[in-house]
Design a protein around this motif. Structure first.
Motif, short mmCIF file in Angstrom:
data_model
loop_
_atom_site.label_atom_id
_atom_site.label_comp_id
_atom_site.label_asym_id
_atom_site.label_seq_id
_atom_site.Cartn_x
_atom_site.Cartn_y
_atom_site.Cartn_z
N ARG A 162 8.81 4.33 -4.58
CA ARG A 162 9.08 5.49 -5.78
C ARG A 162 10.62 4.99 -5.81
O ARG A 162 10.59 4.79 -7.19
N VAL A 177 7.38 2.63 3.12
CA VAL A 177 6.57 2.24 1.61
C VAL A 177 6.90 2.56 0.44
O VAL A 177 6.98 2.56 -0.55
N LEU A 179 3.77 3.54 6.35
CA LEU A 179 3.39 4.02 5.05
C LEU A 179 4.33 4.31 4.39
O LEU A 179 4.81 4.65 3.35
N ARG A 233 14.92 2.32 -14.62
CA ARG A 233 15.57 2.45 -15.83
C ARG A 233 16.15 2.03 -16.34
O ARG A 233 16.42 1.28 -17.54
#
Lengths: 251, 257
Positions: free
Chosen positions: B244, B239, B236, B252
Motif C-alpha cells: 500500500r 506485505v 501477510l 505520487r
C-alpha cells in the motif's frame, strides 16, 4: 528534514541487516574460490557434463511440474476472477471472499505452500505442482479480475437483457474480451514457474532442484556448475519461446 | 465462427493430451489426492487459534529485519545499478563489443534464483541477514540495470540532439538530455523492486540468510502449526502494508508531486 528522516531509516536498515563492507571484502575471495572450485579445470571438461542424460530428464520433470502448476493455477485463477471482479461479481460478499482468497494465495511464497504440502501429500512432485498452482492462482486471478474490471459492459448487458443467466453472460460476454490477456499472463506465469519449480526442488519435490541441492550439500563441486548452467540455459530458452508466443497472441 | 471453434477444440485436445502425459510422466499419485486434502484440512484445523508461544517480540523483530533486508538491498542495488545501466545502454556506450559482456552479466545475475545467491553468500559472509541482503542485491542489480539500459535506449532523441547541436559533449548530453527523461521511471521501478524484495526476503531464512523465514522454516520443520499460522499472518500483514505504502509513493511519483 524529510531527507534526514529517510537517511536515518536507510542507515537503520543497514544496521539491522548487519551490512558490513569489510565482511564482504574478506568473504568475497572465499566465494570466488567456491565458484572457481565448481568450474571444471581444462583437463576435466570432457567429464563435466557426465550426468547430462539424467539431468536433462530431471530438467524435463521440472518443466512438467511448472506446466501442470501453471495450467491448474491459471484455470482456477480465471474461474475465481469472475467472482472477484467488482463490476461482474454475483454478490458483494462473494467478491470480498474471492479477493481475500486470491490475496492470500499470492502473498504466501510458493516455497511455504510447498513445505506444507510436502507434509500433507508426502515428498514428490504432487506437492510441488499444487504449491505452484496455488500461487499462480492468486497472481492470475488478480490480473484477470483487473482485466474484467476494464471490459466493455455492452456484451454482458445485451446477453442479460435477452434472458441469459449470469454464467452465460460471463461465458459469452466477458470471457472472450479477457481471453488474449489471460493467455499472455499464463504464458508469463509459466516462465516464472519454471524458475520457481527448479528452486522448490530444494525441499524434496523432485526435479532438477533436488539434484542441485544434493550436489551443493555434498560438495560435488563440478556438478553444481554443470546443473546451474543447464538450468540457466533452459530458463533462457523457455523465456525466448514464451516471449515469441506472447507476441503472437498480442498480434 | 466454425474455423475459430475448430482451432479452439484442437488446442484444447492438445493441452488435455499433454496434461495427461505430464501427470503420467511425473507419476503423480492422484489417489493420494483425497487423503492429502483431508490431511491438509487437519493441518488447517491445528493452526487455530494462531499463537506465538510467548515469542511475539522475537517474531516481530525478525519481521523488522526482513523489511530492513529488503530496504538495504533496494538502496544498494538502486545506487549500483544506475551507472551499470547507463553503461549498458547503446546511447551511452555505442560499442557493442564493450556493452555485450555487461548485458550478459546482468542476465546471469538475474537468472540465478535468490535462494541460490543466498547459499553462495552464506558461504562468503556467513549466516545472517547480510547474506540475504547481498542475494537480493545481486538479483535486483541485474534487473534494474537491464531495465534502465532499455529505458535509456527508448528515451526520445530530441533533447540529446538539441544539446549536441549546442555544442555539449557526450557526458553533458547524457546528463541533461537523457537523465531527466529516465529518472522518474527508474525511481518507480526501484520502488517496485522494494515490494518484490519483501516477498523474497521472507523465505531466504530457509537457507540461513536471515529474516522471518528463519523462524518459519524452523516451525514448519517441527510442525508447530499455531506458530506457523502466526508467522504467515504477520507476513501477510507486512506485505500488504508495504504494498500500500509503496503504491501510494509510486502514484505520487507518477503524478510528479
Amino acid at each position: 528534514m524529510r531527507w534526514a528522516a529517510g537517511l536515518a531509516i536507510v542507515a537503520g536498515s543497514f544496521w539491522v541487516s548487519e551490512v558490513s563492507p569489510e565482511r564482504l571484502w574478506t568473504g568475497l575471495p572465499s566465494m570466488g574460490r567456491y565458484v572457481a572450485g565448481t568450474l571444471p579445470a581444462r583437463g576435466e571438461l570432457a567429464g563435466w557434463m557426465w550426468g547430462w542424460k539424467r539431468w536433462l530428464a530431471l530438467l524435463w520433470d521440472t518443466i512438467l511440474i511448472a506446466y501442470l502448476g501453471t495450467l491448474l493455477g491459471s484455470l482456477a485463477g480465471l474461474f475465481l476472477s469472475f467472482f472477484a471482479a467488482r463490476n461482474v461479481t454475483p454478490g458483494r460478499w462473494v467478491g470480498v471472499a474471492a479477493r481475500r482468497i486470491l490475496e492470500l494465495a499470492r502473498t504466501v511464497p510458493e516455497l511455504v505452500f510447498a513445505l506444507i504440502f510436502v507434509i500433507a501429500f508426502g515428498l514428490g512432485p504432487l506437492a510441488g505442482v499444487l504449491a505452484l498452482a496455488l500461487h499462480a492462482m492468486g497472481a492470475i486471478g488478480k490480473l484477470c479480475s483487473d482485466l474484467l474490471e476494464h471490459t466493455q459492459p455492452g456484451p454482458m448487458d445485451g446477453l442479460r437483457a435477452s434472458g441469459a443467466n449470469w454464467w452465460e453472460a460471463m461465458r459469452y460476454g466477458a470471457a472472450p474480451q479477457i481471453l488474449p490477456g489471460f493467455l499472455s499472463y499464463s504464458l508469463f506465469r509459466f516462465e516464472v514457474n519454471v524458475r520457481a519449480s527448479s528452486v522448490i526442488g530444494f525441499i524434496g519435490v523432485g526435479g532438477i532442484g533436488q539434484e542441485l541441492y544434493v550436489a551443493i550439500r555434498q560438495f560435488v563441486y563440478q556438478d553444481i556448475s554443470a546443473i546451474v548452467v543447464l538450468i540457466v540455459l533452459a530458463v533462457a530458452a523457455i523465456d525466448q519461446l514464451s516471449e515469441w508466443a506472447r507476441r503472437r497472441i498480442a498480434a | 465462427m466454425g474455423a475459430a471453434e475448430d482451432c479452439g477444440v484442437k488446442w484444447g485436445l492438445a493441452v488435455l493430451a499433454f496434461t495427461a502425459y505430464a501427470a503420467w510422466q511425473l507419476g503423480l499419485p492422484l489417489r493420494g489426492l483425497g487423503p492429502g486434502v483431508v490431511k491438509l484440512f487437519g493441518i488447517a484445523g491445528q493452526m487455530l487459534p494462531p499463537e506465538s508461544g510467548g515469542q511475539l517480540g522475537v517474531f516481530v523483530y525478525s519481521l523488522v529485519e526482513t523489511v530492513a533486508m529488503a530496504l538495504a538491498a533496494t538502496v544498494m542495488a538502486g545506487i549500483a545499478a544506475f551507472p551499470l545501466g547507463l553503461l549498458g545502454a547503446g546511447r551511452v556506450v555505442p560499442s557493442l563489443f564493450a556493452r555485450w559482456p555487461l548485458r550478459r552479466g546482468m542476465d546471469v545475475a538475474r537468472s540465478i534464483d535468490s535462494l541460490l545467491w543466498a547459499l553462495l553468500f552464506v558461504n562468503a559472509v556467513g549466516l545472517g541477514p547480510f547474506a540475504g541482503v547481498m542475494a537480493l542485491t545481486m538479483i535486483d542489480l541485474g534487473t534494474l540495470a537491464k531495465l534502465l539500459s532499455e529505458t535509456v535506449d527508448h528515451a526520445s532523441i530530441g533533447p540529446v540532439e538539441g544539446l549536441e547541436a549546442a555544442g555539449a559533449n557526450r557526458w553533458e548530453s547524457v546528463r541533461f538530455g537523457i537523465l531527466p527523461q529516465v529518472l522518474p521511471a527508474y525511481t518507480s521501478q526501484v520502488l517496485y523492486y522494494f515490494e518484490s524484495n519483501i516477498r523474497h526476503a521472507t523465505i531466504l531464512g530457509i537457507v540461513g540468510a536471515g529474516g522471518i523465514g528463519t523462524y518459519l522454516s524452523d516451525r514448519l520443520r517441527v510442525n508447530d502449526w499455531r506458530e506457523v499460522a502466526t508467522l504467515v499472518l504477520l507476513i501477510l500483514l507486512t506485505v500488504t502494508v508495504v504494498d500500500r505504502c509503496s503504491r501510494w509513493a509510486r502514484l505520487r511519483l507518477e503524478r510528479g508531486v
